[in-house]
Design a protein around this motif. Structure first.
Motif, short mmCIF file in Angstrom:
data_model
loop_
_atom_site.label_atom_id
_atom_site.label_comp_id
_atom_site.label_asym_id
_atom_site.label_seq_id
_atom_site.Cartn_x
_atom_site.Cartn_y
_atom_site.Cartn_z
N ASP A 56 -2.19 8.60 13.30
CA ASP A 56 -1.51 7.56 14.62
C ASP A 56 -2.47 7.08 15.52
N VAL A 57 -3.71 7.92 15.44
CA VAL A 57 -4.47 7.91 16.64
C VAL A 57 -5.85 6.74 16.26
N ASP A 58 -5.86 5.76 17.07
CA ASP A 58 -6.93 4.80 17.15
C ASP A 58 -8.42 5.11 17.46
N ARG A 59 -9.20 5.50 16.31
CA ARG A 59 -10.57 6.00 16.81
C ARG A 59 -11.48 4.92 16.77
N GLY A 63 -3.44 12.56 -0.53
CA GLY A 63 -2.17 12.98 -0.39
C GLY A 63 -1.44 11.74 0.52
N ILE A 64 -1.80 11.03 1.52
CA ILE A 64 -1.26 10.13 2.31
C ILE A 64 -1.37 8.96 1.31
N LEU A 65 -2.35 8.96 0.76
CA LEU A 65 -2.31 7.45 -0.20
C LEU A 65 -1.11 7.61 -1.29
N ALA A 66 -1.04 8.76 -1.88
CA ALA A 66 -0.18 8.97 -2.99
C ALA A 66 1.14 8.72 -2.54
N TYR A 67 1.57 9.47 -1.24
CA TYR A 67 2.80 9.14 -0.47
C TYR A 67 3.08 7.57 -0.25
N GLU A 68 2.02 6.78 0.23
CA GLU A 68 2.33 5.40 0.26
C GLU A 68 2.55 4.70 -1.03
N MET A 69 1.66 5.15 -2.07
CA MET A 69 2.13 4.51 -3.56
C MET A 69 3.44 4.69 -3.71
N ALA A 70 4.07 5.97 -3.45
CA ALA A 70 5.51 6.68 -3.89
C ALA A 70 6.34 5.53 -3.06
N VAL A 71 6.20 5.32 -1.74
CA VAL A 71 6.74 4.27 -0.97
C VAL A 71 7.01 2.82 -1.41
N GLN A 72 5.80 2.34 -2.15
CA GLN A 72 5.81 1.07 -2.34
C GLN A 72 6.46 0.83 -3.88
N LEU A 73 6.41 2.09 -4.56
CA LEU A 73 6.75 2.06 -6.00
C LEU A 73 8.43 1.97 -5.82
N SER A 90 -11.13 -1.43 1.19
CA SER A 90 -9.72 -1.52 1.78
C SER A 90 -9.53 -1.70 3.30
N GLU A 91 -8.56 -2.60 3.73
CA GLU A 91 -8.53 -2.75 5.09
C GLU A 91 -7.54 -1.80 5.79
N SER A 92 -6.63 -1.24 4.92
CA SER A 92 -5.68 -0.28 5.31
C SER A 92 -5.37 0.66 4.25
N ILE A 93 -4.58 1.65 4.51
CA ILE A 93 -4.02 2.39 3.34
C ILE A 93 -2.92 1.88 2.77
N GLU A 94 -2.22 1.15 3.15
CA GLU A 94 -1.32 0.35 2.38
C GLU A 94 -2.01 -0.74 1.32
N GLU A 95 -3.03 -1.46 1.70
CA GLU A 95 -3.71 -2.15 0.93
C GLU A 95 -4.46 -1.53 -0.52
N MET A 96 -4.90 -0.24 0.01
CA MET A 96 -5.53 0.47 -1.20
C MET A 96 -4.48 1.05 -1.76
N ALA A 97 -3.13 1.48 -1.55
CA ALA A 97 -2.17 2.07 -2.41
C ALA A 97 -1.79 1.00 -3.31
N SER A 98 -1.53 -0.35 -2.61
CA SER A 98 -1.33 -1.52 -3.48
C SER A 98 -2.14 -1.62 -4.76
N ASN A 117 -12.39 5.37 5.53
CA ASN A 117 -11.48 6.43 5.37
C ASN A 117 -11.27 7.57 6.56
N GLU A 118 -12.24 7.56 7.22
CA GLU A 118 -11.91 8.56 8.57
C GLU A 118 -11.09 7.89 9.46
N ASN A 119 -10.87 6.44 9.48
CA ASN A 119 -10.26 5.86 10.66
C ASN A 119 -9.31 5.04 10.55
N TYR A 120 -8.67 5.27 9.19
CA TYR A 120 -7.46 4.44 9.17
C TYR A 120 -6.20 4.80 10.05
N ILE A 121 -5.38 3.99 10.35
CA ILE A 121 -4.09 4.24 11.37
C ILE A 121 -3.13 4.10 10.48
N TYR A 122 -1.99 5.11 10.21
CA TYR A 122 -0.93 5.21 9.33
C TYR A 122 0.40 5.78 9.95
#
Length: 593
Positions: free
Chosen positions: A422-425, A391-401, A359-367, A496-501
């Protein structure tokens, strides 16, 4: 109307050090606390580094104060070993008792057993006395002892020796132990005896205890392998588990298998059968019969994003998103403790097989997770949760749902926070160095001495180059590990260690949040140059979750660190809370109906 006082203390601290006034003993008690310190006595519960451990965590009891003796007469070495400078009181000395204890929430101390009865199996530190205490609380147990023995291939196993009234029922005994103990502390080998052997001075003679019959290990009725494939698989199991008799209904994990051994099992199956089995297959089909029945569908199962950990049950299903490792392994023990009435499905990160894209992003994976979940439950309402990144993925799933008009019943957050997302690594040398260290630990844990480190060079390589190097070496090794799968796992961990959200850009949820918060965290001590455990006060008490929902955030403090939150030591507390939530929900529904 006399009083009973339970006192404790070694001779080295002038006989008594603690006292507990016994007024009543509950039917569920497995031991009586040794109490609180006497006047002029200081008690410390310490880890091997002489750091104080949190409430509920087992450590060695050390005693300071005016009652501590000067040492042993004419035994200078033994004195130096057991009587040491008190690091908490300048000029004071303290005595290391060798007894394992833990602080209780009410300020009393619970005695567990002797330090020389502490063992380590598959990375878990186990106090044999704690198991014996629970066994002794069963009315039919007259005498008991728990030991660790190694089998022919070096696997360590817990063995329970019991003298009891009536007939030994290992299945019943194990189930009752699981009520009070985590799975890894429940012996699978049992030996029934008329009496336990004693030495000439009346102490238990552990050396005289017999080895168990390995054929009695499984709790399942024995059914011998019949087909050639079943026999081939049974031989592989026998070699890895060190057990002579394997039935087709025996559970790999119940027989002592674990996640690291499962990797070796998959490698051996692929070698013998010339197959391309995935490690997740072993978690889905942990018996030979299950494995053989589903072997034809395994190729498609490898691509599954949603893994059913428990399909049956009358409660509303829980859907759990994965942590940084991308797999469902960390939830297996929790699912067992939640019981047969709680369906649980867990997602694994896309790309683990090395063929599907990561997945390219947390949003894409949650979708993607929502898409898979709605194949099972199209309309909800949904119970979502996850540990760490999950937990962050579950939150994004809830946002989209919520944005699409679906109801989310609750969010179960297992020590997840938005800090650092929010840190670009993506272009960070420290990131590459950190990944290198993690890779080395991971490989050592998975393959141990079987891995030839001389073939692998990771220094001065980016994370992407490290993944390439490890994948190549493992695919060329005798381990028969699929290169695509290795690459997929490593790429998922890295990504997974480097997503920005940025959660602050999201609309507020209308969902109650239950947060399981680790009470402690590990930091590097600048003074002592080592890792120490301190109280978790780096963030707000609720990690700021109230900012992201209009509903209530309920925080449950768990006496763990983030890394150990789902360890068996703490997982029962989490499962008990979730079970209570289910019961409360059921009662409310009955009232409303």
């Amino acid at each position: 109307s006399g009083k009973i006082h339970h006192v404790y203390g070694p001779t080295e601290t002038t006989v008594y050090a603690t006292c507990y006034a016994v007024f009543e003993i509950s039917d569920s008690a497995t031991t009586i606390p040794i109490g609180k310190p006497l006047t002029n006595t200081n008690l410390y519960v310490l880890n091997p580094s002489l750091d104080l451990v949190p409430i509920g965590v087992i450590g060695e009891l050390c005693i300071g104060g005016s009652g501590v003796a000067s040492g042993y007469l004419n035994q200078e070495e033994l004195t130096k070993e057991n009587f040491i400078a008190n690091p908490f009181v300048e000029g004071d000395r303290m005595y290391k008792t060798g007894d394992l204890v833990r602080w209780l929430a009410d300020g009393n101390i619970e005695y567990i057993g002797r330090k020389d009865n502490q063992v380590k199996i598959r990375g878990y530190r186990i106090e044999l006395g704690e198991i014996e205490n629970v066994l002794s609380s069963f009315s039919e147990i007259i005498q008991c002892c728990v030991l660790v023995r190694e089998d022919e291939v070096g696997n360590k196993r817990l063995i329970g020796y019991v003298v009891l009234e009536g007939k030994l029922n290992t299945t019943d005994l194990q189930e009752r132990l699981r009520v009070s103990l985590p799975e890894y502390m429940v012996p699978m080998f049992w030996v029934e005896m008329d009496q336990l052997p004693l030495t000439s001075n009346g102490k238990l003679d552990k050396k005289a205890l017999p080895d168990p019959d390995s054929s009695e290990l499984s709790s399942k009725e024995f059914v011998a392998p019949g087909t050639d494939l079943e026999k081939q698989l049974a031989v592989i199991w026998q070699q890895l588990l060190g057990i002579e008799k394997i039935g087709i209904h025996d559970n790999f994990f119940e027989l002592g298998g674990h996640s690291l051994l499962a990797i070796k099992l998959v490698a051996k199956i692929n070698e013998v059968l010339d197959s391309n089995t995935n490690i997740m297959t072993i978690f889905e089909y942990p018996t030979i019969s299950n494995f053989v029945e589903n072997i034809d569908s395994m190729q498609s199962a490898k691509e599954n994003i949603l893994i059913p950990l428990q399909k049956k049950g009358s409660n509303k299903a829980i859907y759990l998103a994965p942590p940084g490792g991308g797999t469902v392994n960390c939830y297996i023990e929790l699912v067992k403790l939640l019981g047969d009435e709680q369906p649980v499905y867990a997602f694994q990160s896309p790309g683990l097989n090395g063929k599907s894209p990561v997945s390219e992003s947390i949003e894409e994976m949650a979708s993607k997770f929502i898409e898979e979940m709605q194949k099972i439950d199209q309309y909800g309402p949904y119970r979502l949760g996850g540990y760490s990144l999950g937990g962050i993925l579950a939150y994004e799933m809830a946002v989209q749902l919520q944005d699409k008009g679906f109801d989310v019943e609750e969010l179960l957050i297992l020590d997840s926070s938005f800090m650092g997302f929010d840190v670009d690594r993506s272009e960070n040398k420290e990131r590459d160095d950190s990944y290198r260290s993690s890779l080395k630990i991971l490989i050592q844990a998975m393959f141990g001495d079987e891995f030839n480190w001389s073939d692998l060079v990771l220094e001065n390589k980016t994370a992407e180059e490290q993944i390439e190097a490890v994948s190549k070496v493992l695919s060329d090794s005798k381990l028969k590990i699929n290169e695509d799968e290795v690459r997929g796992h490593l790429e998922v961990i890295f990504r997974n260690e480097n997503y920005i959200y940025i959660a602050k850009n999201k609309p507020k949820l209308k969902v109650p949040i239950i947060l399981f918060r680790a009470m402690y965290t590990e930091i590097e001590s600048e003074i002592e140059n080592k890792i120490i455990t301190v109280e978790n006060d780096l963030e707000e008490f609720d990690y700021g979750w109230q900012e992201y929902t209009t509903e209530q955030v309920i925080v449950h403090n768990i006496p763990s660190t983030h890394i150990t939150l789902l360890d068996n030591t703490y997982i029962k507390e989490i499962s008990d809370i979730l079970i209570s939530l289910n019961e409360l929900t059921s009662e409310i529904q009955q009232i409303n109906n």
